[in-house]
Scaffold this active site. Structure first.
Site, PDB file in Angstrom:
ATOM      1  N   CYS A  33      17.504  -7.824 -19.582  1.00  0.00           N
ATOM      2  CA  CYS A  33      17.380  -7.040 -20.601  1.00  0.00           C
ATOM      3  C   CYS A  33      17.379  -8.092 -21.776  1.00  0.00           C
ATOM      4  CB  CYS A  33      18.575  -6.386 -20.755  1.00  0.00           C
ATOM      5  SG  CYS A  33      18.581  -5.066 -22.131  1.00  0.00           S
ATOM      6  N   HIS A  45      17.455  -2.833 -16.249  1.00  0.00           N
ATOM      7  CA  HIS A  45      18.627  -2.921 -15.659  1.00  0.00           C
ATOM      8  C   HIS A  45      18.527  -2.691 -14.139  1.00  0.00           C
ATOM      9  CE1 HIS A  45      21.350  -3.683 -19.170  1.00  0.00           C
ATOM     10  NE2 HIS A  45      20.256  -2.985 -19.688  1.00  0.00           N
ATOM     11  N   GLU A  61      20.785  -3.387 -12.102  1.00  0.00           N
ATOM     12  CA  GLU A  61      22.287  -3.095 -11.686  1.00  0.00           C
ATOM     13  C   GLU A  61      22.768  -1.914 -11.977  1.00  0.00           C
ATOM     14  OE1 GLU A  61      22.940  -3.753 -15.753  1.00  0.00           O
ATOM     15  OE2 GLU A  61      21.477  -4.602 -14.316  1.00  0.00           O
TER      16      GLU A  61
END
Length: 379
Positions: free
Chosen positions: A246, A331, A333
């Site tokens: 990001c 993202h 995660e």
């Protein structure tokens, strides 16, 4: 209690207040996630923003200790169509109303969030003022016009101290620009020895930790507001395997000579399709950013585009043609949300293993331990 949301184009929304009483200003954005409002609220990348949820019912499954992405929320306001004050879920420990009250965040419900979202998509992201006060519209407009535009979101959300999460495998220095807890969870789940450092840590200080790899975290705001981070990344590039997520992706691009620009209304939600160019496969990703890497600026750099957004064709992934370094705009995660992209952490560790074969010389273990101990003591 009544609450009002005033946009800089003059549009006024009136609804019911929940959360804290008060007033705040910020950039009004929307998130298309159907679930995961707690993770959205606690994502540091939303620092300084007033979040509009497009899902019509928020709060029905409550808040639980285990689902936070940071210790405290950094948002400046929360906008929903309907707020459910009484959650019904066996994991729920308290309500979203309690959470907002605890952290002094104003919420507004019972407004037309579909209209607000369409307005943002049409006019672009706008600043807004969210208040429970009874001030006149003229007074609110004056306050909004004179309100501060944040430029220090990264400094606000980054850790102030170096700390470690010990592991038995690769040492990863995680540069915290406003990192989500999910990144640390993914690394520790793979046995990594993680050292988290503040956003203003220099390249020299990071090198003293003798990392096997460096991860540039997500974070809020404009990447050009943290020029010292661009300098640090450029000095570390090529010396250690590097992975950017990001904001880390944008800083990586800037360090390589590319440019970034602001999107009209950003990408925020857990349902964004991204195509991997090498395999032509589409991944559903979780995203939260208002800036992107400019397509044309890539041409005269050593960067290669690896992923693109299927909706607007913006750049979603980059790889350096010479150095062991890559990045993604989304993202991997994300939690809750799509888990399609978690393999990227494994690719990062494989890149580190390949780099060790090519560059086998490493400091002794005692030197590594002394370096981390010294950094922690100095912090």
């Amino acid at each position: 209690m009544q609450a009002r949301l005033l946009l800089e184009n003059g549009t006024l929304f009136t609804g019911l207040a929940f959360g804290a009483e008060g007033e705040s200003t910020g950039e009004v954005v929307f998130n298309t996630g159907i679930t995961g409002y707690q993770e959205v609220l606690s994502d540091p990348s939303y620092c300084g923003q007033i979040i509009t949820m497009t899902s019509p019912l928020i709060g029905n499954y409550g808040i639980t200790r285990d689902d936070f992405e940071s210790v405290a929320p950094f948002i400046h306001g929360f906008v929903v169509r309907r707020h459910e004050p009484t959650p019904s879920n066996w994991r729920a420990e308290y309500s979203i109303d309690d959470l907002l009250k605890e952290h002094g965040i104003v919420g507004i419900s019972e407004i037309d969030t579909r209209m607000l979202t369409r307005m943002i998509r049409s006019h672009g992201t706008m600043r807004g003022l969210l208040t429970t006060s009874s001030a006149s519209v003229a007074e609110l407009q004056e306050r909004l016009t004179g309100s501060e535009i944040l430029r220090d979101q990264v400094a606000r959300t980054s850790t102030k101290y170096t700390y470690s999460s010990p592991g038995s495998k690769e040492r990863i220095v995680l540069v915290d620009f406003g990192a989500k807890s999910g990144i640390l969870r993914e690394l520790t789940a793979r046995g990594c020895d993680v050292v988290v450092v503040p956003q203003d840590t220099t390249a020299e200080q990071i090198s003293r930790l003798h990392p096997d790899g460096i991860l540039l975290s997500n974070g809020p705001g404009d990447p050009k507001d943290v020029p010292q981070a661009v300098k640090t990344v450029s000095e570390l590039l090529g010396k250690y395997p590097m992975f950017g997520i990001c904001l880390g992706h944008q800083l990586f691009a800037l360090a390589c000579g590319a440019d970034t620009e602001k999107l009209k209304f950003g990408h925020r939600g857990g349902n964004h399709p991204v195509k991997e160019l090498s395999s032509n496969r589409c991944y559903i990703t979780s995203q939260n950013h208002g800036y992107t890497v400019n397509q044309e600026s890539i041409r005269n750099t050593d960067l290669e585009v690896t992923h693109i957004n299927n909706n607007d064709k913006s750049i979603e992934g980059l790889r350096h043609s010479s150095y062991p370094a890559f990045s993604v705009q989304y993202h991997p995660e994300a939690a809750p949300g799509p888990q399609d992209s978690s393999y990227l952490f494994d690719e990062f560790l494989q890149m580190i293993a390949d780099h060790k074969i090519k560059c086998p010389a490493k400091p002794r273990q005692a030197e590594l331990a002394a370096a981390v101990k010294g950094a922690l003591q100095n912090a």
